[in-house]
Design a protein around this motif. Structure first.
Motif, short mmCIF file in Angstrom:
data_model
loop_
_atom_site.label_atom_id
_atom_site.label_comp_id
_atom_site.label_asym_id
_atom_site.label_seq_id
_atom_site.Cartn_x
_atom_site.Cartn_y
_atom_site.Cartn_z
N TRP A 146 0.84 -1.21 0.00
CA TRP A 146 0.00 0.00 0.00
C TRP A 146 0.88 1.26 0.00
CZ3 TRP A 146 -4.96 0.45 -1.10
CH2 TRP A 146 -5.82 -0.64 -0.92
N VAL A 147 1.94 1.25 0.78
CA VAL A 147 2.85 2.40 0.82
C VAL A 147 3.46 2.62 -0.56
CG1 VAL A 147 5.05 3.23 1.75
CG2 VAL A 147 3.37 2.20 3.29
N GLU A 148 3.93 1.55 -1.17
CA GLU A 148 4.59 1.67 -2.47
C GLU A 148 3.60 2.07 -3.57
OE1 GLU A 148 6.83 -1.85 -3.25
OE2 GLU A 148 8.32 -1.40 -1.68
N ALA A 149 2.38 1.56 -3.48
CA ALA A 149 1.38 1.91 -4.49
C ALA A 149 1.06 3.40 -4.45
CB ALA A 149 0.10 1.09 -4.26
N ALA A 150 0.97 3.97 -3.24
CA ALA A 150 0.71 5.41 -3.13
C ALA A 150 1.87 6.22 -3.70
CB ALA A 150 0.45 5.78 -1.68
N ALA A 151 3.10 5.77 -3.45
CA ALA A 151 4.27 6.49 -3.96
C ALA A 151 4.33 6.41 -5.49
CB ALA A 151 5.54 5.90 -3.35
N ARG A 152 3.90 5.27 -6.01
CA ARG A 152 4.00 5.03 -7.45
C ARG A 152 2.83 5.64 -8.22
NH1 ARG A 152 4.22 0.07 -6.83
NH2 ARG A 152 2.01 -0.42 -7.07
N ALA A 153 1.62 5.45 -7.72
CA ALA A 153 0.42 5.79 -8.48
C ALA A 153 -0.36 6.97 -7.90
CB ALA A 153 -0.50 4.57 -8.57
N GLY A 154 0.04 7.44 -6.71
CA GLY A 154 -0.69 8.53 -6.08
C GLY A 154 -1.76 8.02 -5.13
N GLY A 155 -2.38 8.93 -4.46
CA GLY A 155 -3.38 8.58 -3.46
C GLY A 155 -2.82 8.75 -2.07
N PRO A 156 -3.69 8.71 -1.06
CA PRO A 156 -3.23 8.95 0.31
C PRO A 156 -2.30 7.84 0.80
CG PRO A 156 -5.51 8.21 0.31
CD PRO A 156 -5.15 8.46 -1.12
N ARG A 157 -1.20 8.24 1.41
CA ARG A 157 -0.24 7.28 1.96
C ARG A 157 -0.82 6.67 3.23
NH1 ARG A 157 4.26 6.32 5.22
NH2 ARG A 157 6.11 5.59 4.08
N VAL A 158 -0.72 5.38 3.37
CA VAL A 158 -1.28 4.74 4.56
C VAL A 158 -0.61 5.29 5.81
CG1 VAL A 158 0.28 2.74 4.40
CG2 VAL A 158 -1.84 2.54 5.67
N ALA A 159 -1.44 5.66 6.80
CA ALA A 159 -0.95 6.32 8.01
C ALA A 159 -0.87 5.38 9.20
CB ALA A 159 -1.86 7.50 8.37
N SER A 160 -1.69 4.33 9.18
CA SER A 160 -1.78 3.48 10.37
C SER A 160 -2.28 2.11 9.98
CB SER A 160 -2.72 4.10 11.41
OG SER A 160 -4.01 4.28 10.85
N ILE A 161 -2.08 1.16 10.89
CA ILE A 161 -2.63 -0.18 10.72
C ILE A 161 -3.22 -0.62 12.06
CG2 ILE A 161 -0.30 -1.15 11.07
CD1 ILE A 161 -1.30 -3.58 9.39
N GLN A 162 -4.48 -1.00 12.03
CA GLN A 162 -5.18 -1.42 13.23
C GLN A 162 -5.25 -2.95 13.25
OE1 GLN A 162 -9.58 -1.14 15.29
NE2 GLN A 162 -8.91 0.59 14.04
N ASN A 163 -4.42 -3.55 14.08
CA ASN A 163 -4.38 -5.00 14.23
C ASN A 163 -4.51 -5.37 15.69
OD1 ASN A 163 -3.92 -5.17 11.50
ND2 ASN A 163 -2.08 -6.41 11.65
N GLU A 164 -4.90 -6.61 15.94
CA GLU A 164 -4.96 -7.08 17.32
C GLU A 164 -3.54 -7.13 17.90
OE1 GLU A 164 -6.70 -10.73 20.08
OE2 GLU A 164 -7.13 -10.69 17.93
N TYR A 165 -3.41 -6.65 19.13
CA TYR A 165 -2.10 -6.67 19.78
C TYR A 165 -2.30 -6.58 21.28
CZ TYR A 165 2.83 -5.78 20.73
OH TYR A 165 4.11 -5.89 21.18
N SER A 166 -1.68 -7.49 21.99
CA SER A 166 -1.76 -7.51 23.45
C SER A 166 -0.64 -8.39 23.97
CB SER A 166 -3.11 -8.09 23.90
OG SER A 166 -3.18 -9.49 23.64
N LEU A 167 -0.56 -8.51 25.29
CA LEU A 167 0.40 -9.44 25.89
C LEU A 167 0.23 -10.85 25.36
CD1 LEU A 167 0.13 -8.25 29.61
CD2 LEU A 167 2.17 -8.08 28.16
N MET A 168 -0.97 -11.19 24.90
CA MET A 168 -1.26 -12.56 24.48
C MET A 168 -1.33 -12.72 22.97
SD MET A 168 -4.07 -13.43 27.41
CE MET A 168 -4.31 -15.15 26.93
N CYS A 169 -1.25 -11.62 22.24
CA CYS A 169 -1.30 -11.68 20.77
C CYS A 169 -0.24 -10.73 20.24
CB CYS A 169 -2.68 -11.29 20.27
SG CYS A 169 -2.87 -11.38 18.47
N ARG A 170 0.96 -11.27 20.01
CA ARG A 170 2.11 -10.42 19.70
C ARG A 170 2.68 -10.69 18.31
NH1 ARG A 170 5.90 -9.99 25.05
NH2 ARG A 170 7.13 -8.86 23.48
#
Length: 347
Positions: free
Chosen positions: A191-215
């Motif tokens: 996604w980062v490379e596609a925005a650099a190559r073709a235009g469009g908003p650069r991805v700013a964040s990624i929302q994934n599960e993350y905790s002491l038990m899911c790393r």
């Protein structure tokens, strides 16, 4: 409350983010509004939702209800400028939304307009794709997910097409920034490379599960986040409530998520309860609230932009807010690492 940059957007978000996915099933609109009021009073400026919310359960009858609850708060208080608002476009396979259609340049304007109507706002600060069309390692699919059937050219073409549609929305003023959710390290980089190559908003964040038990993010995704300025927004930092200890010993409190979703989305395993015991022991010996320890630990991660938490009671909300005042000692951090090595990937 510390503020962190949201990627390279110039937007700053609080280190804790108020999650909303129970508003409309487990919580009333009034309770959701009370949570927003209290969170903003504590310095939170970031609220996360999705067009498919609420959950527990997800149903065609409730789709969009959470966004409507937030919209009623905006309408009541007129404080839209005090909130960085994030919502999500559902991906392929959720039958209750657009009959399970995938994310495309055609669905993006429609989905955004629907969210704007429900949210009673003219713009969305962070617009996220809830999960990729090609599938995801998230939601316990990390045990079986097989990317070998993917068509790379089709994936890249989809990304460029979607970014074109998103850019049109940026130009219309309906969205300010773009984020991912339930994505992989490879996908995020593309996604980062596609925005650099073709235009469009650069991805700013990624929302994934993350905790002491899911790393899972500690491996390749962490490196992507650091090098590409794509901050992690962690969801389920309390492992769907497991890390509070309230489910230990077979307990199922009335109204809890486990009372509505018996296996906690695949998180309920014998190894999970053993891991929780280890973390509860660390908290107990060091005089820490286990929920605050779990949240405070997430806040120490160098790739973390904001930790998304949800509450069904105001007491739970108060405990979560207190995590920003907790500093974990080197001894606690070392013991957490030891517990993780003894109980890796418990679900």
């Amino acid at each position: 409350m510390k503020m962190n940059p949201l990627g390279r957007t110039g937007i700053e978000v609080s280190e804790l983010c108020l999650g909303s996915m129970t508003w409309g099933t487990q919580n009333t609109a009034e309770e959701g509004h009370d949570q927003i009021d209290r969170a903003l009073m504590a310095g939170i400026n970031f609220i996360d939702t999705a067009e498919m919310y609420p959950v527990n359960p997800v149903s065609a009858e409730t789709i969009g209800r959470t966004e409507r609850i937030i919209g009623l708060w905006f309408e009541r208080d007129g404080r839209r400028g005090d909130v960085v608002l994030a919502t999500k476009h559902s991906g392929e396979g959720l039958a209750a939304v657009r009959d399970g259609a995938p994310i495309t340049s055609q669905t993006i304007p429609e989905a955004i307009e629907g969210s704007l109507r429900r949210l009673k706002t003219d713009y969305i600060d962070l617009y996220q794709f809830h999960w990729p069309n090609r599938g995801s390692y998230m939601f316990r699919k990390n045990w079986t997910f097989d990317p070998s059937g993917q068509n790379r050219a089709d994936t890249i073409a989809h990304m460029e097409d979607a970014l074109g549609a998103l850019q049109r929305e940026v130009e219309r003023g309906t969205i300010r920034a773009f984020g991912l959710s339930n994505e992989s390290a490879w996908g995020t980089t593309q996604w980062v490379e596609a925005a650099a190559r073709a235009g469009g908003p650069r991805v700013a964040s990624i929302q994934n599960e993350y905790s002491l038990m899911c790393r899972m993010a500690d491996t390749d995704l962490a490196e992507t986040c650091v090098n590409e300025d794509v901050g992690l927004l962690s969801f389920s930092p309390l492992a769907a409530g497991l890390l509070t200890g309230k489910y230990q010993g077979g307990a199922i409190p009335d109204g809890s998520r486990m009372s509505l979703n018996g296996d906690l989305g695949g998180r309920k395993t014998d190894r999970a309860f053993a891991a929780v015991d280890a973390y509860l022991d660390i908290a107990r010996r060091h005089g820490l609230d286990p929920s605050q320890m779990a949240l405070a630990w997430c806040l120490t991660r160098l790739f973390m932009t904001s930790v998304i938490f949800g509450s069904t009671t105001m007491d739970q909300l108060e405990v979560a807010l207190g995590a920003v005042d907790v500093t974990l000692s080197e001894e606690v951090m070392a013991e957490i690492d030891t517990a993780h090595r003894a109980h890796p990937m418990p679900y």
